[in-house]
Design an enzyme around this catalytic site. Sequence first.
Site: not given
Length: 492
Positions: A27, A53, A127-128, A262, A268, A309, A408, A462
């Site tokens: 998000c 998103g 978000n999260g 994060c 990314y 990416s 994640c 991750c």
Amino acid sequence: MSRTLFSPDEQRALLREREDDHFHDECGVFGIHGHPEAAHLTYHGLYALQHRGQESCGIVSSNGHEQTVHRGMGLVSDVFHEKTLAALGGRHAVGHVRYSTSGDSSLRNAQPFYATTDGGPVAIAHNGNLVNAIPIRRELEARGAIFSTTSDSEVIVHLLARSREPNPEERLIDALSRVKGAFSLAMLTDDALIAARDPYGFRPLVLGRLDGAWVVASETCALDLIEARYERDLEPGEVVVIRRGRLRTLRPFAPAPREAFCIFEYIYFSRPDSNLRRHNVYSFRKELGRALAREHPVGADLVVPVLDSGSAAAMGYAEEAGIPYEMALIRNHYVQRTFIQPAQSSRNFGVRVKHNPVHDLLEGKRAVLVDDSIVRGTTLTKIVHMLRSAGAREVHVRISSPPNVGPCHYGIDTPTREELIAHEHTVEEICQQIGADSVGYLSLEGLRRTATSLKGGFCDACFSDEYPVEIETPDVVPQLSLFRQADEDDPA
Ligand code: AMP
């Protein structure tokens, strides 16, 4: 609408599915307080955050007394038009973009969530992912609460509505004190904008100013687009309350044992033009590419990025290795991100439709193909094959992050552990599977060493499997609590 009860086995399977839903939201959030063009600016802010998103989006605005909402499925440009924006009056607004993989991609999960509480209207853009949303939800449902979404974010609204604290900020704090996991959120009341970050600081949230108004956004690229001035990042565990033009900072939560920003936001997820905690994302990605070249050198004629990416890391790799950087793989920008396709078949199709090799650059050449990460391995299998078909003599894959071994739980969409190619396979097996001549991942030590330049603590669960906060699920699967839904039912 007809409804049928599920058998206990079906209930268990569905509950698992629902639990999965709670951990798969990506998000972006935006909020503005005290600007005559609040809704328009939120629209532009969401436009800049679209990469966070693409499934649904929404804006709630306030004129100081009442709120107006518009939410829809699809991209910001599809959902909002001049007329809908004009209807979103007032000087304050919050907005949200959302994407979820598995299961529930219906409008009812679109944010901001809004509710009328006995303390007035509230709208929340979150978000999260919360790791204890399911037990809290079970507890609230057992006490009669009726949830209308499958999103973890809704528990915040319920907890807030039940709080007996005297004002909206204290109610929000009361609610947030009960949840665990990741939250970077913006909440709008009739007259205040409140923004908060969890004590670990998993997800980003920045503060800016524009023409005397206050702005909060997931990333600085949203501030840039509306020409707002970056003030600072919200600190982990910080709550800011903006009312009548004044900003007040609160620190209501017990501090976390460490900061856990994060790392994948840098690798990314965030836009390369954004600065996270004052560090530019593009520059960091390039540093990762340089570190990768030092760890995994290879004799080659050209470095090819997997666009978009892998482009910054490929640039770093090429510079460090002294090998020419060539865009030998061209991307069609009018195709949505691979992950958005729901079925495996369309995912494969997405790769083919998205990238096309440049034969003249690849014919007879040894190529280093650089991307930021491998998830299931679908993209690279196709692309390696593509480069070979286009005449490449050798294809060496280099990845600017370590093997992705764990999902994640804090707000990045990753598939289950079993679906992660690096969880199931060694690097040699991956190399064979994707058909490359060699594969080299940046090591975890290499990533951590490069990240020391960023200062502050990270979550790299991750890659390391070291989760700062464990998921909490209920011990008992409740009976008869799930219903088959025969018709699409969108109350919103
Ligand atoms: P896969 O084909 O499943 O191996 O996916 C790898 C590609 O997905 C890489 O190009 C990554 O940049 C991209 N990627 C990695 N993580 C995500 C994510 N959470 N959402 C969407 N794409 C991702």
